[in-house]
Design a protein around this motif. Structure first.
Motif, PDB file in Angstrom:
ATOM      1  N   GLY A 256       0.821  -1.218   0.000  1.00 15.09           N
ATOM      2  CA  GLY A 256       0.000   0.000   0.000  1.00 15.09           C
ATOM      3  C   GLY A 256       0.848   1.258   0.000  1.00 15.09           C
ATOM      4  N   GLU A 257       2.196   1.061  -0.067  1.00 10.87           N
ATOM      5  CA  GLU A 257       3.092   2.228  -0.019  1.00 10.87           C
ATOM      6  C   GLU A 257       3.063   3.016  -1.327  1.00 10.87           C
ATOM      7  N   MET A 258       2.687   2.342  -2.441  1.00  7.37           N
ATOM      8  CA  MET A 258       2.760   3.029  -3.740  1.00  7.37           C
ATOM      9  C   MET A 258       1.748   4.171  -3.803  1.00  7.37           C
TER      10      MET A 258
ATOM     11  N   PRO B  94      -4.528   5.912  -7.491  1.00  3.05           N
ATOM     12  CA  PRO B  94      -5.253   4.763  -6.939  1.00  3.05           C
ATOM     13  C   PRO B  94      -4.376   3.503  -6.823  1.00  3.05           C
ATOM     14  N   ARG B  95      -4.884   2.538  -6.085  1.00  3.65           N
ATOM     15  CA  ARG B  95      -4.159   1.284  -5.849  1.00  3.65           C
ATOM     16  C   ARG B  95      -3.797   0.613  -7.168  1.00  3.65           C
ATOM     17  N   SER B  96      -2.573   0.077  -7.239  1.00  8.47           N
ATOM     18  CA  SER B  96      -2.093  -0.492  -8.496  1.00  8.47           C
ATOM     19  C   SER B  96      -2.524  -1.944  -8.702  1.00  8.47           C
ATOM     20  N   THR B  97      -2.892  -2.647  -7.640  1.00  5.86           N
ATOM     21  CA  THR B  97      -3.281  -4.060  -7.735  1.00  5.86           C
ATOM     22  C   THR B  97      -4.282  -4.368  -6.615  1.00  5.86           C
TER      23      THR B  97
HETATM   24  N1  CMP Z   1       5.132  -6.792  -7.844  1.00  2.63           N
HETATM   25  C1  CMP Z   1       4.791  -6.478  -6.593  1.00  2.63           C
HETATM   26  N2  CMP Z   1       5.437  -7.072  -5.554  1.00  2.63           N
HETATM   27  C2  CMP Z   1       5.091  -6.792  -4.285  1.00  2.63           C
HETATM   28  N3  CMP Z   1       4.118  -5.922  -3.945  1.00  2.63           N
HETATM   29  C3  CMP Z   1       3.467  -5.286  -4.930  1.00  2.63           C
HETATM   30  C4  CMP Z   1       3.755  -5.524  -6.304  1.00  2.63           C
HETATM   31  N4  CMP Z   1       2.921  -4.745  -7.061  1.00  2.63           N
HETATM   32  C5  CMP Z   1       2.142  -4.065  -6.202  1.00  2.63           C
HETATM   33  N5  CMP Z   1       2.463  -4.385  -4.912  1.00  2.63           N
HETATM   34  C6  CMP Z   1       1.858  -3.872  -3.671  1.00  2.63           C
HETATM   35  O1  CMP Z   1       0.440  -3.933  -3.830  1.00  2.63           O
HETATM   36  C7  CMP Z   1      -0.060  -2.666  -3.441  1.00  2.63           C
HETATM   37  C8  CMP Z   1      -1.393  -2.268  -4.036  1.00  2.63           C
HETATM   38  O2  CMP Z   1      -1.687  -0.946  -3.579  1.00  2.63           O
HETATM   39  P1  CMP Z   1      -0.615   0.224  -3.866  1.00  2.63           P
HETATM   40  O3  CMP Z   1      -0.566   0.464  -5.314  1.00  2.63           O
HETATM   41  O4  CMP Z   1      -0.913   1.337  -2.951  1.00  2.63           O
HETATM   42  O5  CMP Z   1       0.782  -0.439  -3.390  1.00  2.63           O
HETATM   43  C9  CMP Z   1       1.037  -1.710  -3.925  1.00  2.63           C
HETATM   44  C10 CMP Z   1       2.271  -2.426  -3.438  1.00  2.63           C
HETATM   45  O6  CMP Z   1       2.439  -2.246  -2.052  1.00  2.63           O
END
Ligand code: CMP
Length: 235
Positions: free
Chosen positions: A92-94, A101-104
């Motif tokens: 969730g740091e991204m 928004p959240r990437s995944t």
């Molecule tokens: N390839 C990856 N490996 C580990 N963690 C990931 C990867 N891609 C996304 N994440 C984590 O999944 C989180 C989804 O929410 P965020 O985009 O805030 O932050 C993202 C990362 O912390």
């Protein structure tokens, strides 16, 4: 994959568990105490969605116990597991850093205890404690290196891809023990999703690797006695 602590133990030990996260290694205790003062701890059952891709969110999450998977979907709508994270890892740091928004998606694989920290506390920590910034950069470098390596092996044969997936997990989650490196013994469908191979292929390759003594399976753990020997199977 068993729980390591009872819920009561976890609650009473929340501060100790949070402080033990690699992000805080080498930081002065007052800085850690300040960063974790607003952390809320929650217990989640297996298969619970913690974050959804494209949602907005205001927290960074620390895994205090259990395992989560980082999930997305390919263009055909097929689930792709990007990573598996365990105790001490954060996610969730991204979104906290780049305010998009959240990437995944993030889903629990097992019963999981998670501490959530308001994003502003996380950003404040990184701004004020250079060592926290270095640790975070190291974490992101590790994730990028893992992904680069997996991209390189995308076209390799099935043994190479399963072996690489196990090494990928060992680099991220491995614990060195006397008998080898321990990683979680994930369901084959998760290894299939991580390696991009059919589940039946993963099962067949694991049996082959086990017969050769390159892996050992014990309940919820998979042990790699010799990482270099497993790496030698990658062509
Ligand atoms: N390839 C990856 N490996 C580990 N963690 C990931 C990867 N891609 C996304 N994440 C984590 O999944 C989180 C989804 O929410 P965020 O985009 O805030 O932050 C993202 C990362 O912390």
């Amino acid at each position: 994959m068993e729980e390591k602590y009872s819920a009561r133990e976890l609650n009473s030990n929340m501060n100790a568990l949070m402080s033990a996260a690699p992000l805080f290694a080498g930081l002065p205790q007052p800085a850690v105490d300040k960063a974790i003062k607003n952390v809320v701890t929650r217990s989640h059952p297996a298969n619970q969605v913690i974050l959804l891709e494209n949602d907005w969110g205001g927290s960074v999450y620390f895994i205090l116990n259990g395992w989560v998977k980082i999930r997305t979907y390919n263009m055909d709508g097929k689930e792709v597991t990007l990573n598996i994270l365990g105790i001490g890892e954060l996610f969730g740091e991204m979104a906290a850093l780049d305010q998009v928004p959240r990437s995944t998606d993030v889903i629990t694989l097992t019963p999981t205890m998670i501490g959530s920290m308001p994003s502003q506390d996380f950003v404040q920590l990184v701004k004020t404690e250079p060592m926290a910034g270095v640790r975070l950069a190291q974490l992101m470098a590790k994730r990028l290196r893992q992904l680069n390596r997996r991209l390189r092996l995308r076209e390799s044969d099935s043994v190479s891809r399963v072996a690489d997936t196990l090494i990928f997990l060992a680099e991220g989650q491995g614990k060195s023990q006397a008998q080898g490196t321990e990683i979680p013994n994930l369901p084959h469908r998760e290894l299939s999703s991580l390696s991009g191979l059919a589940r039946e292929t993963v099962t067949r390759v694991l049996t082959k690797l086990e017969k050769k003594g390159l892996i050992l399976r014990e309940h919820d753990l998979l042990i790699i006695p010799d990482l270099a020997a497993l790496e030698d199977t990658i062509v």
